[in-house]
Design an enzyme around this catalytic site. Structure first.
Site, PDB file in Angstrom:
ATOM      1  N   ARG A 204     -88.653 -66.774  55.290  1.00 57.30           N
ATOM      2  CA  ARG A 204     -87.798 -65.652  54.888  1.00 57.30           C
ATOM      3  C   ARG A 204     -86.608 -66.159  54.070  1.00 57.30           C
ATOM      4  NH1 ARG A 204     -84.791 -61.435  59.014  1.00 57.30           N
ATOM      5  NH2 ARG A 204     -84.637 -59.712  57.545  1.00 57.30           N
ATOM      6  N   ARG A 213     -81.794 -67.494  43.393  1.00 52.87           N
ATOM      7  CA  ARG A 213     -81.423 -68.700  42.656  1.00 52.87           C
ATOM      8  C   ARG A 213     -82.403 -69.142  41.579  1.00 52.87           C
ATOM      9  NH1 ARG A 213     -76.129 -70.435  43.507  1.00 52.87           N
ATOM     10  NH2 ARG A 213     -75.629 -70.411  45.703  1.00 52.87           N
TER      11      ARG A 213
HETATM   12  C1  LIG Z   1     -75.362 -66.091  40.250  1.00 44.50           C
HETATM   13  C2  LIG Z   1     -74.553 -66.587  41.410  1.00 44.50           C
HETATM   14  C3  LIG Z   1     -73.214 -66.857  41.234  1.00 44.50           C
HETATM   15  C4  LIG Z   1     -72.448 -67.304  42.310  1.00 44.50           C
HETATM   16  N1  LIG Z   1     -71.132 -67.564  42.110  1.00 44.50           N
HETATM   17  C5  LIG Z   1     -70.366 -67.972  43.131  1.00 44.50           C
HETATM   18  C6  LIG Z   1     -68.974 -68.230  42.954  1.00 44.50           C
HETATM   19  O1  LIG Z   1     -68.434 -68.114  41.859  1.00 44.50           O
HETATM   20  N2  LIG Z   1     -68.234 -68.608  44.019  1.00 44.50           N
HETATM   21  C7  LIG Z   1     -68.799 -68.741  45.264  1.00 44.50           C
HETATM   22  O2  LIG Z   1     -68.091 -69.063  46.205  1.00 44.50           O
HETATM   23  N3  LIG Z   1     -70.109 -68.537  45.464  1.00 44.50           N
HETATM   24  C8  LIG Z   1     -70.911 -68.165  44.438  1.00 44.50           C
HETATM   25  N4  LIG Z   1     -72.240 -67.944  44.647  1.00 44.50           N
HETATM   26  C9  LIG Z   1     -72.812 -68.210  45.963  1.00 44.50           C
HETATM   27  C10 LIG Z   1     -73.099 -66.897  46.734  1.00 44.50           C
HETATM   28  O3  LIG Z   1     -71.929 -66.143  46.935  1.00 44.50           O
HETATM   29  C11 LIG Z   1     -73.737 -67.211  48.095  1.00 44.50           C
HETATM   30  O4  LIG Z   1     -72.823 -67.968  48.872  1.00 44.50           O
HETATM   31  C12 LIG Z   1     -75.008 -68.008  47.987  1.00 44.50           C
HETATM   32  O5  LIG Z   1     -75.821 -67.539  46.938  1.00 44.50           O
HETATM   33  C13 LIG Z   1     -75.772 -67.919  49.289  1.00 44.50           C
HETATM   34  O6  LIG Z   1     -76.298 -66.620  49.368  1.00 44.50           O
HETATM   35  P1  LIG Z   1     -76.280 -65.790  50.704  1.00 44.50           P
HETATM   36  O7  LIG Z   1     -74.930 -65.677  51.289  1.00 44.50           O
HETATM   37  O8  LIG Z   1     -77.018 -64.515  50.408  1.00 44.50           O
HETATM   38  O9  LIG Z   1     -77.224 -66.721  51.604  1.00 44.50           O
HETATM   39  P2  LIG Z   1     -77.201 -66.950  53.158  1.00 44.50           P
HETATM   40  O10 LIG Z   1     -75.910 -67.498  53.598  1.00 44.50           O
HETATM   41  O11 LIG Z   1     -78.397 -67.783  53.459  1.00 44.50           O
HETATM   42  O12 LIG Z   1     -77.358 -65.520  53.765  1.00 44.50           O
HETATM   43  C14 LIG Z   1     -78.579 -64.806  53.656  1.00 44.50           C
HETATM   44  C15 LIG Z   1     -78.329 -63.335  53.893  1.00 44.50           C
HETATM   45  O13 LIG Z   1     -77.899 -63.144  55.255  1.00 44.50           O
HETATM   46  C16 LIG Z   1     -76.925 -62.106  55.276  1.00 44.50           C
HETATM   47  N5  LIG Z   1     -75.656 -62.688  55.751  1.00 44.50           N
HETATM   48  C17 LIG Z   1     -75.360 -64.010  55.844  1.00 44.50           C
HETATM   49  N6  LIG Z   1     -74.129 -64.179  56.351  1.00 44.50           N
HETATM   50  C18 LIG Z   1     -73.634 -62.957  56.561  1.00 44.50           C
HETATM   51  C19 LIG Z   1     -72.402 -62.481  57.056  1.00 44.50           C
HETATM   52  N7  LIG Z   1     -71.439 -63.313  57.426  1.00 44.50           N
HETATM   53  N8  LIG Z   1     -72.222 -61.163  57.157  1.00 44.50           N
HETATM   54  C20 LIG Z   1     -73.185 -60.296  56.772  1.00 44.50           C
HETATM   55  N9  LIG Z   1     -74.393 -60.663  56.281  1.00 44.50           N
HETATM   56  C21 LIG Z   1     -74.605 -61.985  56.188  1.00 44.50           C
HETATM   57  C22 LIG Z   1     -76.811 -61.555  53.868  1.00 44.50           C
HETATM   58  O14 LIG Z   1     -77.711 -60.496  53.713  1.00 44.50           O
HETATM   59  C23 LIG Z   1     -77.235 -62.726  53.024  1.00 44.50           C
HETATM   60  O15 LIG Z   1     -77.720 -62.360  51.735  1.00 44.50           O
HETATM   61  C24 LIG Z   1     -73.036 -67.505  43.583  1.00 44.50           C
HETATM   62  C25 LIG Z   1     -74.396 -67.254  43.749  1.00 44.50           C
HETATM   63  C26 LIG Z   1     -75.163 -66.811  42.689  1.00 44.50           C
HETATM   64  C27 LIG Z   1     -76.635 -66.552  42.904  1.00 44.50           C
END
Ligand SMILES: Cc1cc2nc3c(=O)[nH]c(=O)nc-3n(C[C@H](O)[C@H](O)[C@H](O)COP(=O)(O)OP(=O)(O)OC[C@H]3O[C@@H](n4cnc5c(N)ncnc54)[C@H](O)[C@@H]3O)c2cc1C
Length: 259
Positions: A204, A213
């Site tokens: 997942r 990504r």
């Molecule tokens: C195009 C792009 C640009 C980005 N630019 C930046 C940037 O400028 N600065 C920066 O800091 N980061 C940046 N990021 C990183 C982004 O914010 C995420 O930290 C990273 O992609 C991990 O994604 P995620 O949090 O969905 O994944 P995971 O941490 O694996 O989480 C998976 C899913 O679980 C759920 N989830 C996880 N934790 C929580 C929570 N605490 N509360 C509620 N739901 C939760 C959400 O549905 C989440 O999508 C960027 C990412 C992308 C793809």
């Protein structure tokens, strides 16, 4: 001489799900249940199907004629994706940069990471990855190489001078002093420094990673790693990743998702 990585990142599959089908069938027999299995399904795919069917005891007479792959597609379409978390894979990544791993470790859910420590490992011989965009300009390439070379020279100088002083230190505190010295030295290393990382992710979490990504055109390393991971898991569990594909854009792979 500064060592430059000129190969694509290396992604090695180290671990995969193991499903003990004999024990699963024996447990079902104890409940007078029978499972009509799909020939050719992989262990990961069978583990997911078994876990999904356990939710409703949909075995034998209660089992629809769906194949394993149709069953998994339906789980995904229904949003019943927690079942996918039973299958996880472990990868070794080499030839990626610290900048890349910093992005990778932002994936908090369903991932585990173990990265080479720059506080422990001597980086005097570390390698560096030159971004593809620089290849258009010889002037920028040589400026980049000069900067990387200088950074690594300063790294070696800090290490050499401060480690000489460490030799007189009390052995009881030497370990922490060495950590402190290597921390000071690594502070001049660029983000292009090679990192080595082992990561494990469940199906997942991998789907989420590939979706968010794998398709960012300007992110060369992410594209290369996401595509290499996808190629591996396509073989491991084709039904789970059937909605992802790889296209060639600008000579590099790009992961696409059909949802
Ligand atoms: C195009 C792009 C640009 C980005 N630019 C930046 C940037 O400028 N600065 C920066 O800091 N980061 C940046 N990021 C990183 C982004 O914010 C995420 O930290 C990273 O992609 C991990 O994604 P995620 O949090 O969905 O994944 P995971 O941490 O694996 O989480 C998976 C899913 O679980 C759920 N989830 C996880 N934790 C929580 C929570 N605490 N509360 C509620 N739901 C939760 C959400 O549905 C989440 O999508 C960027 C990412 C992308 C793809």
């Amino acid at each position: 001489m500064t060592k430059i990585l000129d190969q694509h990142p290396s992604v090695v599959l180290l671990g995969r799900p193991a499903f003990d089908v004999d024990r699963a069938l024996s447990a079902l027999r104890q409940e007078n249940l029978e499972w009509r299995r799909t020939p050719g399904a992989t262990e990961a795919e069978e583990l997911i199907e078994f876990a999904g069917r356990m939710c409703y005891l949909s075995f034998g007479d209660k089992q629809s004629p769906r194949s394993n792959s149709a069953y998994i597609h339906r789980l995904i379409a229904q949003g019943h994706e927690s079942v996918l978390e039973h299958a996880a894979w472990t990868f070794l990544l080499r030839g990626v940069t610290r900048a890349f791993t910093h992005q990778l470790v932002r994936h908090r859910v369903g991932f585990a990471f173990s990265q080479l420590s720059q506080q422990y490992a001597d980086q005097s011989g570390a390698r560096f990855r030159m971004p593809r965009a620089l290849r258009q300009s010889e002037r920028l390439q040589s400026l980049w190489l000069k900067t990387i070379d200088e950074s690594q020279s300063v790294y070696r100088e800090i290490l050499s001078e401060l480690e000489d002083q460490l030799e007189q230190a009390d052995p009881a505190v030497a370990k922490e002093e060495s950590r402190s010295v290597r921390s000071a030295a690594r502070s001049v290393l660029p983000e292009a420094t090679e990192a080595v990382i082992v990561f494990t992710a469940n199906a997942r979490a991998l789907r989420h990673f590939l979706r968010t990504r794998g398709g960012i055109v300007g992110d060369e390393e992410m594209r290369l790693v996401a595509a290499a991971v996808l190629r591996l898991v396509h073989k491991e569990a084709p039904a789970v990743f059937a909605d992802f594909s790889i296209v060639d854009v600008d000579g590099l792979p790009l992961v696409q998702s059909s949802d």
